[in-house]
Enzyme design. Structure first.
Site, mmCIF file in Angstrom:
data_model
loop_
_atom_site.group_PDB
_atom_site.id
_atom_site.type_symbol
_atom_site.label_atom_id
_atom_site.label_comp_id
_atom_site.label_asym_id
_atom_site.label_seq_id
_atom_site.Cartn_x
_atom_site.Cartn_y
_atom_site.Cartn_z
ATOM 1 N N ARG A 12 9.406 6.008 -0.102
ATOM 2 C CA ARG A 12 7.993 5.724 -0.350
ATOM 3 C C ARG A 12 7.730 4.223 -0.303
ATOM 4 O O ARG A 12 8.626 3.425 -0.543
ATOM 5 C CB ARG A 12 7.595 6.302 -1.703
ATOM 6 N N CYS A 13 6.493 3.894 -0.015
ATOM 7 C CA CYS A 13 6.037 2.513 0.034
ATOM 8 C C CYS A 13 6.421 1.797 -1.271
ATOM 9 O O CYS A 13 6.259 2.387 -2.334
ATOM 10 C CB CYS A 13 4.522 2.513 0.218
ATOM 11 N N PRO A 14 6.952 0.610 -1.213
ATOM 12 C CA PRO A 14 7.096 -0.297 -0.072
ATOM 13 C C PRO A 14 8.494 -0.294 0.548
ATOM 14 O O PRO A 14 8.825 -1.181 1.328
ATOM 15 C CB PRO A 14 6.804 -1.659 -0.689
ATOM 16 N N ASP A 45 1.533 -0.890 6.983
ATOM 17 C CA ASP A 45 2.320 -2.012 6.472
ATOM 18 C C ASP A 45 3.202 -2.685 7.525
ATOM 19 O O ASP A 45 3.267 -3.909 7.582
ATOM 20 C CB ASP A 45 3.212 -1.558 5.318
#
Length: 75
Positions: A12-14, A45
């Site tokens: 998952r981000c980041p 991103d």
């Protein structure tokens, strides 16, 4: 043909972006990295980061929730 592949699926981000940055730091200029991610934030991103860096986005694609980027390492 890419020089390296980074499978960031399930992260998952980041994390996909951070792992992409780390991988690029260990590469030589001109080498190509393929990044595979499943987090939709990666679609935003990774290109945004590349626009501010010396690296080049060669291609990007999305299919069935999987995002693929080919990045040429800059100097």
């Amino acid at each position: 043909m890419v020089d390296r592949t980074l499978d960031a699926s399930g992260l998952r981000c980041p994390m996909p972006l951070l792992k992409t940055k780390l991988e690029l730091n260990g590469m030589s200029p001109g080498e190509e990295l393929e990044v595979i991610a499943t987090d939709s934030g990666s679609a935003r991103d990774i290109p945004a980061f590349l626009a501010l860096s010396s690296h080049t986005l060669v291609s990007s694609a999305e299919a069935d929730g999987e995002y693929r980027f080919v990045i040429k390492c800059g100097g």
